[in-house]
Design a protein around this motif. Structure first.
Motif, PDB file in Angstrom:
ATOM      1  N   SER A 289       0.832  -1.193   0.000  1.00 44.55           N
ATOM      2  CA  SER A 289       0.000   0.000   0.000  1.00 44.55           C
ATOM      3  C   SER A 289       0.869   1.246   0.000  1.00 44.55           C
ATOM      4  O   SER A 289       1.863   1.310   0.717  1.00 44.55           O
ATOM      5  N   MET A 296      -3.078   7.571  -5.612  1.00 42.98           N
ATOM      6  CA  MET A 296      -4.183   6.618  -5.589  1.00 42.98           C
ATOM      7  C   MET A 296      -4.988   6.595  -6.882  1.00 42.98           C
ATOM      8  O   MET A 296      -5.406   5.540  -7.350  1.00 42.98           O
ATOM      9  N   GLU A 301      -7.990   0.106 -10.578  1.00 42.60           N
ATOM     10  CA  GLU A 301      -9.074  -0.174  -9.632  1.00 42.60           C
ATOM     11  C   GLU A 301      -8.969  -1.568  -9.038  1.00 42.60           C
ATOM     12  O   GLU A 301      -9.259  -1.767  -7.848  1.00 42.60           O
ATOM     13  N   ARG A 304      -6.593  -1.139  -6.175  1.00 38.47           N
ATOM     14  CA  ARG A 304      -7.146  -0.296  -5.099  1.00 38.47           C
ATOM     15  C   ARG A 304      -8.222  -1.019  -4.300  1.00 38.47           C
ATOM     16  O   ARG A 304      -8.393  -0.750  -3.108  1.00 38.47           O
ATOM     17  N   TYR A 310      -5.048  -3.342  -0.127  1.00 37.32           N
ATOM     18  CA  TYR A 310      -5.684  -2.255   0.612  1.00 37.32           C
ATOM     19  C   TYR A 310      -6.854  -2.817   1.418  1.00 37.32           C
ATOM     20  O   TYR A 310      -7.975  -2.914   0.922  1.00 37.32           O
TER      21      TYR A 310
END
Length: 342
Positions: A289, A296, A301, A304, A310
């Motif tokens: 992370s 970010m 995606e 993330r 995460y």
């Protein structure tokens, strides 16, 4: 997508500052913690040659720094060791005027108690240390908690990190204590628990524990989330578990040790790593992370939203960041030596 992210690193090449051809930088860092492309792009951009040496534990790094006295320009200690090295006067203060990208960092990861105002450290990456299991070998219900690691059927199937704090954190959480426990009686309890577990461990590996899992040499272990992420992408049966007893959270930072010679080059590399495009590429490649808030939006995606990389807010509530242990560190060290030599 990975190629796209690394391509972003090249966008600013034309406007980058120039450095003399013979400038160099000596970096001492955890194994498999910095992609080659990141280093190559930095050298192409600046002309600064980066020489990399690796270690597999904070203890090994600290010992080398104390013995060598000089020879390295940047190191990457975990948060508790930043606090320790700061107190032992082993670090040089940063020149924030040379770190224009420092403002890209999330406020959640700066000005921490182990280094107020980030006088000596720049957050690099953060993550968790938790349980990994090959459900294809053991089944989906074999490991659901820390206590399951002590099952007799795990004998010879277990891998642990060669890291004192992370190993003790497992036993401490099992007993209901903090990963930053300093009570001698509680540490004795953790030591006794680990005395039972250690003979069942197949390997201690902080370099690349995922390899033992991918080759079926072991079926369960305690690893860092980046290792789990890579193992899971290669074999979806390898799952990462956040146990109900809790788990460790950590943050690694970049610091300049006393005795460093190439200070301008060290600051140039720090500022480079703080760029959003570089930080995004690091997180995407390594599966850890990023503390870089501006990065970010550049992270795919699927990364993330991957709970291995995460964790959700609910999962984070069961985690605990490692902190400086003070005088209790000697007790940890003494018990660790006993565990590894008996």
């Amino acid at each position: 997508m990975k190629k796209f992210l690394f391509a972003l690193v090249f966008i600013v090449l034309c406007s980058a500052p120039s450095y003399a051809e013979n400038e160099e930088l000596f970096l001492y860092i955890w194994s498999e913690y910095l992609p080659d492309e990141i280093v190559e792009n930095f050298t192409q951009e600046t002309g600064i040659k980066v020489h990399i040496s690796n270690y597999d534990s904070n203890e090994a790094m600290l010992t080398k720094i104390k013995l060598a006295g000089q020879g390295y320009d940047l190191i990457v200690p975990s948060s508790d060791y930043v606090g320790l090295m700061r107190r032992e006067n082993l670090l040089l203060p940063l020149d924030k005027s040379k770190l224009s990208n420092f403002t890209n960092l999330s406020s959640a990861f700066v000005d921490q108690p182990f280094d107020p105002d980030n006088t000596f450290s720049v957050p690099y990456m953060w993550g968790s240390t938790s349980i990994i299991v090959n459900t294809g070998t053991l089944g989906s219900a074999a490991i659901e908690s820390i206590a399951d690691l002590w099952k007799p059927e795990m004998d010879g199937r277990l891998i642990l990190p060669n890291d004192m704090r992370d190993v003790f954190s497992v036993a401490l959480k099992l007993l209901g204590y903090s990963v930053n426990e300093t009570d001698p009686a509680h540490l004795e309890e953790a030591y006794q628990k680990l005395k039972i577990l250690f003979p069942r461990v197949r390997a201690f590996d902080s370099d690349s524990p995922k390899q033992a899992l991918l080759s079926d040499e072991v079926s369960v272990g305690v690893v860092w989330n980046g290792e789990a992420y890579i193992a899971n992408t290669e074999n979806p049966n390898i799952q990462y578990i956040y146990p109900p007893e809790g788990f460790s959270l950590w943050m690694d930072s970049l610091c300049i040790p006393k005795g460093a010679k190439n200070l301008d080059e060290a600051h140039a590399f720090l500022n480079y790593l703080l760029r959003p495009d570089v930080a995004a590429a690091l997180s995407t490649e390594m599966g850890y992370s990023t503390p870089n808030a501006k990065a970010m939006d550049l992270i795919p995606e699927e990364i993330r939203t991957n709970p291995i990389v995460y964790p959700t807010e609910a999962e984070i509530q069961h985690g605990e960041f490692q902190d400086y242990l003070g005088e209790a560190l000697k007790m940890y060290n003494d018990y660790w030596v006993k565990l590894k030599t008996n």
